[in-house]
Each structure stands twice: as C-alpha cells, then as structure tokens.
Design an enzyme around this catalytic site. Structure first.
Site, short mmCIF file in Angstrom:
data_model
loop_
_atom_site.label_atom_id
_atom_site.label_comp_id
_atom_site.label_asym_id
_atom_site.label_seq_id
_atom_site.Cartn_x
_atom_site.Cartn_y
_atom_site.Cartn_z
N ASN A 281 -5.33 -25.31 19.75
CA ASN A 281 -6.44 -26.14 19.28
C ASN A 281 -6.00 -27.06 18.15
O ASN A 281 -5.00 -26.81 17.48
CB ASN A 281 -7.60 -25.25 18.81
CG ASN A 281 -8.18 -24.43 19.94
OD1 ASN A 281 -8.39 -24.93 21.04
ND2 ASN A 281 -8.42 -23.15 19.69
N GLY B 223 -8.49 -20.08 14.78
CA GLY B 223 -8.91 -19.35 15.96
C GLY B 223 -10.42 -19.29 16.15
O GLY B 223 -11.18 -20.02 15.53
N SER C 42 -9.10 -13.46 21.87
CA SER C 42 -9.93 -13.13 23.03
C SER C 42 -10.83 -14.30 23.40
O SER C 42 -10.94 -15.29 22.67
CB SER C 42 -10.79 -11.90 22.71
OG SER C 42 -11.61 -12.14 21.58
N ALA D 273 -27.40 -6.47 23.39
CA ALA D 273 -27.91 -6.23 22.03
C ALA D 273 -26.84 -5.57 21.18
O ALA D 273 -27.13 -4.71 20.35
CB ALA D 273 -29.18 -5.38 22.07
N VAL E 115 -23.29 -6.33 18.63
CA VAL E 115 -23.15 -7.02 17.34
C VAL E 115 -23.46 -8.51 17.46
O VAL E 115 -24.28 -9.05 16.72
CB VAL E 115 -21.73 -6.82 16.78
CG1 VAL E 115 -21.54 -7.63 15.50
CG2 VAL E 115 -21.48 -5.34 16.49
N GLY F 10 -24.94 -10.21 19.90
CA GLY F 10 -26.28 -10.46 20.40
C GLY F 10 -27.35 -10.37 19.33
O GLY F 10 -28.23 -11.24 19.23
N VAL F 11 -27.31 -9.32 18.51
CA VAL F 11 -28.34 -9.18 17.47
C VAL F 11 -28.13 -10.17 16.33
O VAL F 11 -29.11 -10.64 15.73
CB VAL F 11 -28.44 -7.73 16.93
CG1 VAL F 11 -28.92 -6.78 18.00
CG2 VAL F 11 -27.14 -7.25 16.31
N LEU G 75 -11.81 -7.02 16.04
CA LEU G 75 -12.31 -7.40 14.72
C LEU G 75 -11.26 -8.23 13.99
O LEU G 75 -10.06 -7.93 14.06
CB LEU G 75 -12.63 -6.15 13.89
CG LEU G 75 -13.73 -5.24 14.43
CD1 LEU G 75 -13.75 -3.92 13.67
CD2 LEU G 75 -15.09 -5.93 14.35
N HIS H 171 -25.06 0.59 -13.23
CA HIS H 171 -26.52 0.63 -13.02
C HIS H 171 -27.15 -0.62 -13.61
O HIS H 171 -26.79 -1.03 -14.71
CB HIS H 171 -27.10 1.87 -13.70
CG HIS H 171 -28.59 1.92 -13.68
ND1 HIS H 171 -29.30 2.32 -12.57
CD2 HIS H 171 -29.51 1.61 -14.63
CE1 HIS H 171 -30.59 2.27 -12.84
NE2 HIS H 171 -30.75 1.84 -14.10
#
Length: 509
Positions: free
Chosen positions: A73, A78, A185, A221, A223, A225-226, A362, A487
């Site tokens: 490309n 990527g 991929s 549904a 990763v 897709g949602v 990943l 905290h």
C-alpha cells in the site's frame, strides 16, 4: 501502536539509537522507496508494515541489521492503522461524545444545549487526520532508524530473495539473509453475499459511510461487530446484530461478563438476535437489503430489511501470491503459516509473525512477536506467553480480559476462587456518573496466583495492562491487593477485586 511511536520518537530525540551496542554490520544508508537496476542487499527483509512488520523492522535496524520493509500500500501501518484499530477508535470516541450530548447524559451533568447537530464529514475528517499523522509517524521512524521502505507487492522469489512489484509493473529485487512475513489478515467473505463497500460493507466500508443509515444489520456480534455497530447506533441508526453463537463479545470473553455487557448495550439501544444464522441477503430495487435469517439450529425463516448490511464474521490470514507454494511452505487447515517457537517456517531463515500465524489476531500480539522474532535472529532469547496477551473491546463501557475465563478453568479442571468488585461502589466511577460494570478476578485456590482478569467498565482497556503484568510475573491476588493504588481512581476497583479474591472480602463493597 501509538505507544511504540511515542517511545521511538522520544528515544530518537535523545540519541539513544546511536548508543545501542551491537556486533553486527552498520545500518543501511539506502534511501527510502528505492527502485534500482541493481538488487538491494539486506540482512532482514520484512514483508508488510502493519503493527508486527513496522515494529519488527525498526527493532531489527536498532539491533544493527541492514533492514528493508516492503509494503504493497501507499501508506504504512497496515490494516490496523489505515482501516482498523486506529480509525475505528476515532469514530468510537467521537460517536460517544455525540451520544452523550444528544441524549440526556450532558443535561444530567448540568450541561444544557439548545441544539446538537452531527457533522459526519467533519467527524470523518478528524479520523483521517489521526490516521495520516500516525502513518507519517511510521515513515519518519523508518527514516530515523534507516529502515529502507520499498513500496510494492512483496513476493518471496528464493529463500534469500524478495521481489517487490509496484503498481506500474516495475520491480525491485532484494537479496536478503533473512525474510520476515508480516502480511496480516483480510476480511473473511460471507458465502453468497457480495460486499460492495457501499450498502453491503465490511469493516473497511463501515468506517467511511457517507451518511448514517436508518437501519443497519450487522452479521456477527464479536469484537468488530459490536464496536462498529455501536458507532452507528450512537449516531442514530437502528442497529441489529445477528450472531450464530449464544453470546456477544466473541471468543475468549467470560460468560458472566458477556451477559452483563449485552444487557448494557441493549439498554443503549443495540439489538441482538443470538443463536441465529444469516442464510442470505438480497438487494432490492429501492436500494434496501432484505437479510434472511433463521435459528442456528434450523427453523422458521425471517427477513430483516436494512439500509446497510455490515459483514463482520472475522478475518483470515493474507498469504496470497507470497510465493510460499514454490518454496514448499504449506499452510495449516486454517490458512496459517506453521512456525516453531522462534517463528521460523520450515525454511529456517524465513520467519512469520502476526495474523498469518496461530494465535489471536491482535495488533499488540503481532508487535510482541515482531520484536521477539528479530531479537532471536540476533541471538537473543525468544519467549512469549500467549496467556498474558490482553483483549479489549472499545465500546462504552469497555470490556477487557487477560488470562483464563471461568469456563476455561472449569474445562481444565483447575480449582479457582473469584473476587468481584462493581464500579457502582468505586468513588471515581461515582463522581463520573459512569458506574456500569465490574472487575472480576480469578485466582488459583491453592496458591492465590492470578489466573485471569475480566473487566467490564470505564477504562477497562487501560486497567487490563496491570492484570497482564501480574500474570506475566506470576503475581498473587494478595500481591496486587497490597499495592497502594491512588485515590480516587478507577483502578482501585481492580485492587478491591483482588482483595475479595485473596481475603474473601473487599473493603468498599
């Protein structure tokens, strides 16, 4: 990916690259995008410049290897950077802001607006600006580290040779001692449904829709897709996800977390049809699409009509025209390149990492493999524990996990204990009025060692890294519970869940 870019830029400015000691040949001085009558000589040639490839190329150069990176490309980075992780996060972030402003969230915080309008073109422009900055950042890092960037389609034409063919047919031969395949991929096609990236789209097309569809159907549904379904649902689309499995979130997610996650998404307006399969899709004369569905186990057919159909059934390794067959490198039944623990193929000087080999697809897994692989080429130790690779779903709230799920521990017969802490009891979540979700810790019953962490809630993607560190170095639940956490922070929920797992009780719940 951004974190690597910042680290490399910072180190380069301080001159650390020049001080790295090594006993290898000096770095290549060949300019970028070189096309020459003569072959380029290299120690390492990386095919692909995604997260695995570009990081491996930079690391190889830092270790003293004369390094070439071949990319088909025009831009580096990527799928992840150009049409994946990075642009999707821009849209997820900005659509969340719009959803907060357009709904009742801002009003409940005392922020009142008379009119909120969506400028989709501007939102897409911001996404493109982020992508352009990061792709340019990689090009800068290549130049800084003297990685030679050859633009063209890389094919292995011998065990020590790669030939890059550019768009106009010109070629560049690279004679190389080592070859690293990092080609990533591609979208898995759905049988019988032709993607046109207009109204029937893959994840790529879903990142560049020209307008918000009235109705969208998402096949899958998991990763992707949602995440993408959430973007368009927040921007005003009526979104229904059709999922063959009986849960949302894909492979590896803890079932308790998945059920709570689904409930929260449904509360936001996202619709799901689980245990359901898509049998076909027909484009009508008015441009709308009829999607045929039925129960996964078979049954009465049903038709859902939508304006945009998003196909998200996964990805498959991209190994097309790499020259593997001519070299005798056979793929496994899932189309992946078999490698040993050093990422070597059956030809020892040809390596493969990332989505083209086994393991989760990943970006950060590919990055780790790329670094470890080239360190191995230089004689270093090669080790990666895939149990310590985290997964994140970047919706709101986020979902993140690392290590084993309850279901996996039961299947493996490992005795475990559970510690949970809800964000509703966390002070920072309360002040932010963002209390959906919880932290769930799984510890080994006999040793107290952390076996898994599952987080549903605000900031889960950042918090899971503490869990990954704990798993990588064999920490116990008590170890984490005894670490002082600032905290008020969301990460206190992580400490409390570990306290509940180790001691049986948390403090604030």
């Amino acid at each position: 990916m951004q974190s690597w870019s910042r680290v490399y830029c910072s180190l380069a400015k301080r001159g650390h690259f020049n001080r790295i000691s090594h006993g290898l040949q000096g770095l290549s001085a060949v300019p970028l995008r070189t096309y020459a009558d003569q072959p380029i000589d290299a120690d390492v040639t990386v095919i692909g410049s995604g997260p695995g490839g570009y990081v491996a190329a930079i690391k190889a150069a830092q270790l003293g290897f004369k390094t070439v990176c071949v990319e088909k490309n025009e831009t580096l980075g990527g799928t992840c950077l150009n049409v994946g992780c990075i642009p999707s996060k821009a849209l997820l972030n900005n659509s969340h802001y719009y959803h907060m402003a357009h709904g009742k969230d801002f009003a409940s915080r005392g922020i009142e607006m008379s009119e909120v309008r969506l400028n989709l073109d501007k939102m897409m422009e911001q996404k493109s600006t982020a992508v352009k900055a990061l792709t340019g950042g990689i090009a800068h890092l290549f130049k800084q580290n003297k990685v030679v960037h050859v633009n063209g389609y890389g094919k292995i034409t011998g065990k020590n040779q790669v030939t890059a063919t550019k768009a106009d047919g010109g070629t560049q031969v690279i004679d190389t001692k080592n070859i690293l395949i990092a080609t990533g991929s591609e979208v898995t096609p759905f049988p019988g449904i032709m993607i046109d990236e207009d109204t029937i789209v893959s994840s790529t097309g879903a990142l560049s829709l020209k307008k918000v569809p009235e109705k969208m159907v998402v096949i899958g549904a998991g990763v992707i897709g949602v995440e993408l379904g959430s973007v368009w649902q927040r921007l005003g689309a009526d979104v229904t996800a059709v999922e063959f499995l009986g849960h949302v979130g894909g492979v590896g997610i803890d079932m308790e977390i998945s059920k709570n996650f689904q409930r929260i998404l449904q509360k936001q307006g996202f619709k799901f049809k689980l245990n359901t399969k898509v049998t076909g899709a027909t484009k009508k004369s008015d441009g709308k699409i009829d999607v045929s569905i039925e129960a996964a186990s078979g049954g009465k057919a049903e038709v859902i009509t939508c304006d945009v159909l998003l196909v998200c059934i996964g990805r498959r390794p991209f190994t097309k025209n790499l020259g593997l067959e001519e070299l005798g490198i056979e793929l496994d039944p899932r189309g992946r390149i078999p490698v040993n623990t050093r990422f070597q193929t059956k030809i020892p000087n040809i390596y493969a990492i990332g989505d083209v080999v086994a393991g989760p697809m990943l970006a950060h897994k590919a990055e780790d493999e790329g670094i470890i692989c080239v360190e191995g080429m230089a004689g270093g130790a090669v080790h990666i524990d895939y149990n310590c690779v985290p997964s994140v779903i970047y919706t709101h709230p986020e979902v993140a996990w690392v290590g084993k799920s309850e279901e996996q521990l039961k299947e493996e017969g490992i005795e475990y204990k559970v510690g949970k802490f809800p964000f509703a009891a966390n002070s920072r979540a309360k002040t932010n009025a963002d209390t959906d979700g919880m932290v769930k810790i799984l510890g080994q019953k006999s040793t107290d060692r952390v076996l898994g962490a599952h987080i549903l809630g605000p900031g889960a993607g950042g918090m899971v890294n503490e869990a990954a560190l704990a798993l990588e170095y064999g920490a116990s639940c008590e170890d984490i519970a005894r670490v002082c956490h600032a905290h008020p922070t969301l990460s206190e929920a992580f400490r409390e869940a570990n306290l509940a797992a180790s001691f049986g009780k948390s403090i604030n719940f």
